[in-house]
Write an enzyme that holds these catalytic residues in place. Structure first.
Site, PDB file in Angstrom:
ATOM      1  CD  GLU A 121      11.527   5.190  30.184  1.00 24.65           C
ATOM      2  OE1 GLU A 121      10.255   5.000  29.974  1.00 24.65           O
ATOM      3  OE2 GLU A 121      11.929   5.304  31.138  1.00 24.65           O
ATOM      4  CG  ASP A 162       1.918   6.464  30.055  1.00 23.30           C
ATOM      5  OD1 ASP A 162       2.840   6.476  30.580  1.00 23.30           O
ATOM      6  OD2 ASP A 162       2.086   5.723  28.820  1.00 23.30           O
TER       7      ASP A 162
END
Lengths: 423, 274
Positions: B58, B69
């Site tokens: 990824e 995040d």
């Protein structure tokens, strides 16, 4: 005068066929091609819950009565209007009328939205609220409502802004809120919003996000608009009572756009009334240091909605600049992007210098110290007055008071070494 | 919305997960942002992950407002952006990592893709040998253009599900995914945690019941023991922040950092054996 507004494009998502004649009836998730929900899946359930709760509450007589009671007995609504002839003498003979949201409890229009969302928080059984704040006005309003309704409260504020607005940090703490200084990214409002979303996704079971403006994912743009539109509903009638007619133009400053949509909304279906939003032109829209999102931005996705925004060629959000922390935001609410696209409202930039000149003028001519945000609308009204000519009527949303801005103004006008302002 | 049968287009990441299953393991999915600590090192690090047993890579496209995040990845992508990482560097990284034969997905917030052009990005991603996209802030409801472009270019599309997803939304998301469904183990943002959310196993079962062919679990996984636990019930284990952290050595020694990364991947790769 501006042309008749075009009707809503046929088949535009979110626009009911039966509502196509009324711009005011258009509501989210989409305003033309703008709006929507660009959010992590984890937040969809909470947004759905909020959407359903708001749909039910806004038509619930009990909820409406409770909010109305707070408006009358706590906020100080209806806010008055004030005609300002000495100020208007600098605007080509136009009549200028201020809608005095600066007189609300906590000092700005932000309280209108926050009381509604805090009541809604209680209604959905949550016990904690979070909010982002730039200048601190929305943070102070949220901390106030949380104190009033016994909700735990955390406010996210960019580290840059906690320094620029230290007094508001103290104010929020006095009211019992926890203020988190955000040190990521550009350390300003946009990063405070990111951090608030991160908190929300983590604590969504107990926590409601009291969003401060008409941006963000659905239902925030519609819900915050619904809670702010009382400004225009009151002002429209007040101007009719005072002058016997509708204003020729309505002026408001636009950061995220909640005070502007609040005063515009009641006039959306009055095609003879020009709606003009004044964005923060900072040091000039020909420089990189401004926050004029509609004037010089492009369509993109920021903070959960598609709207105009300031971005680079790779879609990275650009840093905005304004002397006014409350307008220092690189995005704008989707309804404004739509109103601009269909030509119903116009958006123009006002520089830091122009705003501060209008700020000084209102202080000296009328004895009213405006928020620097609102001074952008005042600067715009001076220009509009000269354009529209003598006897035109211009309604300006004085969205907040300038107590919080005294330090910034003192520095701008060099007042601290005793030189003073020359009129 | 017209949506051809997602299963009709072969899936590169799905094939990698199936190959892992055939050798008795859950797939190991490893995330690194392109450009951290610099573009070349991030590419070398991703290739090293493949060499140590990562099945699906990824590659993160650094974004200025990474709302999903936690601190480790926020800091890394900010550093990548500050150093001048652009979308074109991500496409170059895809090409160089895909050359290893691993399935390479790009993980990106939606605005950079929108800005590049959804169709144009899809074409260029496919041309670079990429397998598809993971979109943390794009839900299928808003993904019409991406559904069409990913079909046209044979790309995988990985949407997320969360413990808060309703059965209806699980069904809708499972139907829209190609490759696998990304199950967020917990309500929260990325970042290594001492324990992976207990709701992960239930979420995987519910997502399968909603029609998902493959479900991988991410958020909070940091070591081989956690990976092993998840491998019991999921088709793949997704690791991000823990890997990024190995590249953040205070001494700035790039070679040692990749050594640390290799050791962690090796631990995780043994963990995913069933």
């Amino acid at each position: 005068m501006s042309a008749q507004p075009p009707s809503t494009p046929a088949g535009a998502p979110g626009v009911e066929a039966s509502a196509a004649e009324s711009l005011a009836a258009v509501t989210g998730p989409y305003f033309g091609e703008f709006g929507g929900r660009f959010v992590p899946e984890a937040l969809v359930a909470a947004l759905d819950e909020l959407d359903a709760a708001w749909s039910a509450a806004k038509d619930d007589p009990g909820f409406v009565a409770e909010l109305d009671h707070l408006h009358r007995t706590y906020t100080g609504r209806p806010s008055i209007i004030t005609e300002v002839p000495r100020f208007a003498a600098h605007a080509g003979g136009a009549r200028i009328i201020l809608k005095r949201e600066d007189l609300n409890h906590t000092g700005s229009h932000k309280i209108n939205n926050v009381l509604g969302q805090a009541l809604l928080t209680r209604r959905i059984g949550k016990t904690r609220v979070i909010a982002e704040t730039g200048a601190g006005q929305h943070g102070v309003a949220t901390a106030t409502a949380a104190a009033l309704m016994d909700l735990e409260c955390t406010i996210y504020m960019g580290e840059e802004d906690t320094r620029r607005q230290a007094l508001n940090v103290a104010r929020m703490r006095l009211l019992g809120a926890t203020v988190v200084s955000v040190t990521t990214g550009s350390r300003t409002l946009k990063d405070a919003i990111n951090e608030a979303f991160r908190d929300w996704v983590t604590n969504v079971e107990s926590t409601n996000y009291v969003f401060g403006t008409v941006a963000g994912p659905h239902p925030f743009p519609s819900m915050v608009r619904d809670l702010q539109k009382i400004i225009g509903i009151e002002a429209r009638q007040q101007v009719l009572d005072l002058t016997g007619r509708l204003p020729d133009a309505v002026a408001a400053c636009v950061g995220g756009g909640s005070n502007a949509i609040g005063i515009f909304h009641a006039f959306l279906d009055d095609p003879g009334v020009r709606l003009v939003g004044f964005e923060a032109g900072g040091e000039g829209v020909d420089t990189p240091r401004h926050a004029a999102t509609i004037t010089s931005g492009s369509a993109g996705v920021l903070h959960g909605a598609r709207s105009y925004m300031l971005q680079d060629e790779d879609g990275q959000t650009m840093e905005s600049h304004s002397i006014s922390a409350g307008l220092d935001y690189p995005g704008v609410g989707p309804e404004h992007s739509w109103l601009s696209m269909i030509g119903r409202a116009e958006y123009r930039p006002v520089t830091d210098a122009e705003a501060m000149e209008a700020f000084r003028l209102l202080c000296r001519t009328e004895g009213i110290i405006p928020a620097i945000e609102s001074a952008h609308a005042l600067a715009g009204a001076l220009v509009l007055g000269r354009e529209l000519g003598p006897d035109s009527v211009i309604l300006v949303n004085l969205s907040g008071r300038g107590d919080k801005d005294v330090a910034t103004a003192a520095e701008w006008f060099d007042l601290l070494d005793g030189k003073g302002v020359t009129a | 919305m017209s949506q051809p049968d997602a299963a009709a287009v072969p899936s590169r990441s799905g094939a990698a997960i199936d190959a892992a299953a055939a050798r008795g393991a859950a797939a190991l999915v490893g995330y690194l942002p392109v450009g951290f600590p610099d573009v070349d090192t991030s590419i070398a690090a991703a290739r090293a992950m493949v060499a140590e047993g990562v099945d699906v890579v990824e590659l993160g496209l650094p974004y200025s407002d990474p709302g999903m995040d936690g601190e480790v990845i926020q800091d890394a992508v900010q550093q990548a952006l500050d150093a001048g990482t652009r979308t074109r560097h991500v496409l170059r990284a895809v090409e160089e990592v895909a050359a290893t034969g691993a399935a390479v997905l790009v993980m990106s917030y939606w605005n950079p893709i929108l800005r590049y052009g959804v169709e144009r990005f899809s074409r260029d991603l496919a041309a670079a040998g990429g397998a598809g996209l993971i979109t943390p802030d794009l839900i299928p409801d808003e993904a019409g253009e991406w559904l069409a472009a990913s079909d046209a270019h044979g790309l995988d599309r990985v949407f997320l599900v969360a413990p808060s997803s309703t059965p209806e939304r699980l069904k809708r998301t499972a139907a829209a995914c190609r490759g696998f469904v990304y199950a967020a183990s917990t309500m929260g943002v990325t970042g290594a945690r001492a324990a992976v959310g207990a709701r992960a196993e239930e979420l995987v079962a519910a997502t399968r019941a909603a029609g998902a062919e493959r479900v991988c679990v991410g958020l909070g996984v940091s070591n081989g023991a956690q990976a092993h636990e998840i491998a019991r019930y999921a088709d793949g284990v997704i690791v991000g922040s823990a890997l990024v952290r190995t590249l953040k050595r205070a001494d700035g020694d790039g070679r040692a950092a990749i050594g640390d990364l290799r050791a962690l991947v090796a631990d995780l790769a043994s963990g995913v054996q069933r």
